[in-house]
Design a protein around this motif. Structure first.
Motif, PDB file in Angstrom:
ATOM      1  N   ALA A 122       0.806  -1.223   0.000  1.00  0.00           N
ATOM      2  CA  ALA A 122       0.000   0.000   0.000  1.00  0.00           C
ATOM      3  C   ALA A 122       0.836   1.269   0.000  1.00  0.00           C
ATOM      4  O   ALA A 122       0.373   2.324  -0.431  1.00  0.00           O
ATOM      5  CB  ALA A 122      -0.954   0.000   1.194  1.00  0.00           C
ATOM      6  N   SER A 123       2.073   1.195   0.450  1.00  0.00           N
ATOM      7  CA  SER A 123       2.892   2.408   0.527  1.00  0.00           C
ATOM      8  C   SER A 123       3.337   2.912  -0.849  1.00  0.00           C
ATOM      9  O   SER A 123       3.919   3.987  -0.932  1.00  0.00           O
ATOM     10  CB  SER A 123       4.109   2.180   1.420  1.00  0.00           C
ATOM     11  OG  SER A 123       5.018   1.281   0.823  1.00  0.00           O
ATOM     12  N   THR A 124       3.051   2.178  -1.925  1.00  0.00           N
ATOM     13  CA  THR A 124       3.415   2.679  -3.255  1.00  0.00           C
ATOM     14  C   THR A 124       2.625   3.928  -3.626  1.00  0.00           C
ATOM     15  O   THR A 124       3.048   4.678  -4.486  1.00  0.00           O
ATOM     16  CB  THR A 124       3.185   1.626  -4.356  1.00  0.00           C
ATOM     17  OG1 THR A 124       1.819   1.255  -4.367  1.00  0.00           O
ATOM     18  CG2 THR A 124       4.086   0.434  -4.191  1.00  0.00           C
ATOM     19  N   LEU A 125       1.481   4.137  -3.012  1.00  0.00           N
ATOM     20  CA  LEU A 125       0.686   5.360  -3.170  1.00  0.00           C
ATOM     21  C   LEU A 125       0.030   5.544  -4.542  1.00  0.00           C
ATOM     22  O   LEU A 125      -0.598   6.564  -4.771  1.00  0.00           O
ATOM     23  CB  LEU A 125       1.523   6.618  -2.888  1.00  0.00           C
ATOM     24  CG  LEU A 125       2.227   6.717  -1.552  1.00  0.00           C
ATOM     25  CD1 LEU A 125       3.102   7.962  -1.529  1.00  0.00           C
ATOM     26  CD2 LEU A 125       1.229   6.762  -0.432  1.00  0.00           C
ATOM     27  N   ALA A 173      11.189   9.413  -0.500  1.00  0.00           N
ATOM     28  CA  ALA A 173      12.520   8.798  -0.511  1.00  0.00           C
ATOM     29  C   ALA A 173      12.679   8.062  -1.833  1.00  0.00           C
ATOM     30  O   ALA A 173      11.686   7.638  -2.448  1.00  0.00           O
ATOM     31  CB  ALA A 173      12.650   7.838   0.663  1.00  0.00           C
ATOM     32  N   PHE A 174      13.919   7.890  -2.272  1.00  0.00           N
ATOM     33  CA  PHE A 174      14.145   7.300  -3.584  1.00  0.00           C
ATOM     34  C   PHE A 174      13.527   5.910  -3.708  1.00  0.00           C
ATOM     35  O   PHE A 174      12.957   5.582  -4.743  1.00  0.00           O
ATOM     36  CB  PHE A 174      15.637   7.231  -3.934  1.00  0.00           C
ATOM     37  CG  PHE A 174      15.848   6.693  -5.326  1.00  0.00           C
ATOM     38  CD1 PHE A 174      15.685   7.513  -6.433  1.00  0.00           C
ATOM     39  CD2 PHE A 174      16.148   5.354  -5.525  1.00  0.00           C
ATOM     40  CE1 PHE A 174      15.838   7.017  -7.719  1.00  0.00           C
ATOM     41  CE2 PHE A 174      16.312   4.846  -6.815  1.00  0.00           C
ATOM     42  CZ  PHE A 174      16.160   5.685  -7.907  1.00  0.00           C
ATOM     43  N   ASP A 175      13.603   5.072  -2.668  1.00  0.00           N
ATOM     44  CA  ASP A 175      13.035   3.726  -2.782  1.00  0.00           C
ATOM     45  C   ASP A 175      11.524   3.769  -2.951  1.00  0.00           C
ATOM     46  O   ASP A 175      10.949   2.980  -3.702  1.00  0.00           O
ATOM     47  CB  ASP A 175      13.458   2.823  -1.626  1.00  0.00           C
ATOM     48  CG  ASP A 175      13.141   3.383  -0.262  1.00  0.00           C
ATOM     49  OD1 ASP A 175      12.921   4.601  -0.128  1.00  0.00           O
ATOM     50  OD2 ASP A 175      13.132   2.588   0.703  1.00  0.00           O
ATOM     51  N   HIS A 176      10.835   4.712  -2.297  1.00  0.00           N
ATOM     52  CA  HIS A 176       9.393   4.867  -2.490  1.00  0.00           C
ATOM     53  C   HIS A 176       9.100   5.422  -3.887  1.00  0.00           C
ATOM     54  O   HIS A 176       8.129   5.015  -4.530  1.00  0.00           O
ATOM     55  CB  HIS A 176       8.783   5.788  -1.426  1.00  0.00           C
ATOM     56  CG  HIS A 176       8.648   5.141  -0.101  1.00  0.00           C
ATOM     57  ND1 HIS A 176       7.681   4.206   0.185  1.00  0.00           N
ATOM     58  CD2 HIS A 176       9.383   5.275   1.033  1.00  0.00           C
ATOM     59  CE1 HIS A 176       7.812   3.802   1.427  1.00  0.00           C
ATOM     60  NE2 HIS A 176       8.839   4.434   1.968  1.00  0.00           N
ATOM     61  N   LEU A 177       9.923   6.347  -4.349  1.00  0.00           N
ATOM     62  CA  LEU A 177       9.764   6.900  -5.690  1.00  0.00           C
ATOM     63  C   LEU A 177       9.935   5.805  -6.738  1.00  0.00           C
ATOM     64  O   LEU A 177       9.167   5.712  -7.691  1.00  0.00           O
ATOM     65  CB  LEU A 177      10.774   8.029  -5.919  1.00  0.00           C
ATOM     66  CG  LEU A 177      10.752   8.701  -7.287  1.00  0.00           C
ATOM     67  CD1 LEU A 177       9.428   9.407  -7.525  1.00  0.00           C
ATOM     68  CD2 LEU A 177      11.910   9.676  -7.402  1.00  0.00           C
ATOM     69  N   TYR A 178      10.924   4.960  -6.548  1.00  0.00           N
ATOM     70  CA  TYR A 178      11.175   3.852  -7.475  1.00  0.00           C
ATOM     71  C   TYR A 178       9.979   2.895  -7.505  1.00  0.00           C
ATOM     72  O   TYR A 178       9.520   2.487  -8.576  1.00  0.00           O
ATOM     73  CB  TYR A 178      12.452   3.113  -7.064  1.00  0.00           C
ATOM     74  CG  TYR A 178      12.795   1.979  -7.990  1.00  0.00           C
ATOM     75  CD1 TYR A 178      13.473   2.213  -9.179  1.00  0.00           C
ATOM     76  CD2 TYR A 178      12.435   0.673  -7.677  1.00  0.00           C
ATOM     77  CE1 TYR A 178      13.786   1.176 -10.045  1.00  0.00           C
ATOM     78  CE2 TYR A 178      12.746  -0.379  -8.528  1.00  0.00           C
ATOM     79  CZ  TYR A 178      13.417  -0.120  -9.713  1.00  0.00           C
ATOM     80  OH  TYR A 178      13.716  -1.151 -10.560  1.00  0.00           O
ATOM     81  N   ALA A 220       5.041   0.838 -10.185  1.00  0.00           N
ATOM     82  CA  ALA A 220       3.597   0.609 -10.159  1.00  0.00           C
ATOM     83  C   ALA A 220       2.903   1.445 -11.238  1.00  0.00           C
ATOM     84  O   ALA A 220       1.983   0.964 -11.907  1.00  0.00           O
ATOM     85  CB  ALA A 220       3.034   0.932  -8.781  1.00  0.00           C
ATOM     86  N   ALA A 221       3.342   2.687 -11.407  1.00  0.00           N
ATOM     87  CA  ALA A 221       2.764   3.544 -12.439  1.00  0.00           C
ATOM     88  C   ALA A 221       2.986   2.954 -13.824  1.00  0.00           C
ATOM     89  O   ALA A 221       2.091   2.980 -14.679  1.00  0.00           O
ATOM     90  CB  ALA A 221       3.351   4.948 -12.358  1.00  0.00           C
ATOM     91  N   ASP A 222       4.157   2.392 -14.048  1.00  0.00           N
ATOM     92  CA  ASP A 222       4.452   1.747 -15.325  1.00  0.00           C
ATOM     93  C   ASP A 222       3.594   0.489 -15.503  1.00  0.00           C
ATOM     94  O   ASP A 222       2.985   0.284 -16.551  1.00  0.00           O
ATOM     95  CB  ASP A 222       5.932   1.406 -15.397  1.00  0.00           C
ATOM     96  CG  ASP A 222       6.324   0.807 -16.741  1.00  0.00           C
ATOM     97  OD1 ASP A 222       6.049   1.457 -17.776  1.00  0.00           O
ATOM     98  OD2 ASP A 222       6.893  -0.293 -16.758  1.00  0.00           O
ATOM     99  N   LYS A 223       3.504  -0.324 -14.475  1.00  0.00           N
ATOM    100  CA  LYS A 223       2.739  -1.571 -14.545  1.00  0.00           C
ATOM    101  C   LYS A 223       1.266  -1.316 -14.830  1.00  0.00           C
ATOM    102  O   LYS A 223       0.660  -1.992 -15.656  1.00  0.00           O
ATOM    103  CB  LYS A 223       2.888  -2.336 -13.231  1.00  0.00           C
ATOM    104  CG  LYS A 223       2.083  -3.620 -13.159  1.00  0.00           C
ATOM    105  CD  LYS A 223       2.310  -4.303 -11.834  1.00  0.00           C
ATOM    106  CE  LYS A 223       1.482  -5.558 -11.698  1.00  0.00           C
ATOM    107  NZ  LYS A 223       1.734  -6.211 -10.397  1.00  0.00           N
ATOM    108  N   TYR A 224       0.659  -0.345 -14.133  1.00  0.00           N
ATOM    109  CA  TYR A 224      -0.767  -0.067 -14.280  1.00  0.00           C
ATOM    110  C   TYR A 224      -1.050   1.027 -15.303  1.00  0.00           C
ATOM    111  O   TYR A 224      -2.187   1.436 -15.472  1.00  0.00           O
ATOM    112  CB  TYR A 224      -1.380   0.277 -12.922  1.00  0.00           C
ATOM    113  CG  TYR A 224      -1.236  -0.874 -11.948  1.00  0.00           C
ATOM    114  CD1 TYR A 224      -1.869  -2.086 -12.173  1.00  0.00           C
ATOM    115  CD2 TYR A 224      -0.427  -0.763 -10.823  1.00  0.00           C
ATOM    116  CE1 TYR A 224      -1.719  -3.152 -11.302  1.00  0.00           C
ATOM    117  CE2 TYR A 224      -0.269  -1.818  -9.946  1.00  0.00           C
ATOM    118  CZ  TYR A 224      -0.918  -3.013 -10.196  1.00  0.00           C
ATOM    119  OH  TYR A 224      -0.757  -4.066  -9.339  1.00  0.00           O
ATOM    120  N   GLU A 225      -0.005   1.507 -15.951  1.00  0.00           N
ATOM    121  CA  GLU A 225      -0.106   2.513 -17.003  1.00  0.00           C
ATOM    122  C   GLU A 225      -0.808   3.787 -16.526  1.00  0.00           C
ATOM    123  O   GLU A 225      -1.742   4.284 -17.141  1.00  0.00           O
ATOM    124  CB  GLU A 225      -0.789   1.926 -18.239  1.00  0.00           C
ATOM    125  CG  GLU A 225      -0.008   0.756 -18.824  1.00  0.00           C
ATOM    126  CD  GLU A 225      -0.658   0.142 -20.049  1.00  0.00           C
ATOM    127  OE1 GLU A 225      -1.588   0.731 -20.623  1.00  0.00           O
ATOM    128  OE2 GLU A 225      -0.210  -0.963 -20.420  1.00  0.00           O
TER     129      GLU A 225
END
Length: 126
Positions: free
Chosen positions: A78-81, A98-103, A108-113
């Motif tokens: 859930a923390s992917t936001l 933080a970079f790991d959350h941004l990554y 997730a943005a790429d996966k779900y377009e």
């Protein structure tokens, strides 16, 4: 590497860590008129609207598909936001992630377009 759920969720952290226990429901995503429930890998349930997913993300099935009351499992926690960017609300400041959350958000943005989030992540990472 497991990350703690960040502060926008007010949940029992021990309950959200163990997927064998009862799922926790996000207080921010628990709409009474929701027509789909997604379960993140950290066992947090989001009650959301298919139209929002359909409108903002090409990676989810269109609203014509009926989930028949099933809970849809997602592989991210859930923390992917990523769902925060699909609702008309104040979104988290991507500059403060933080970079790991941004990554994780970018993946997730790429996966779900979720194209607008993909662009935001790309600009932040450059």
């Amino acid at each position: 590497m497991s990350r703690p759920v960040i502060s926008l969720f007010t949940l029992d952290s021990e309950r959200s860590k163990d997927c064998t226990k009862m799922p926790a429901t996000s207080p921010n995503f628990h709409a009474s008129d929701a027509d789909i429930v997604v379960r993140w890998s950290d066992n947090i349930l989001f009650h959301v609207h298919r139209k929002n997913l359909e409108t903002h993300a090409a990676g989810f099935p269109p609203s014509e598909f009926d989930a028949k009351g099933e809970i849809v499992p997602l592989t991210e926690d859930a923390s992917t936001l990523v769902l925060r960017y699909m609702y008309p609300q104040r979104i988290p400041d991507i500059e403060l992630l933080a970079f790991d959350h941004l990554y994780d958000l970018a993946e997730a943005a790429d996966k779900y377009e979720v194209f607008h989030v993909m662009n935001m992540c790309k600009m932040r990472m450059e």
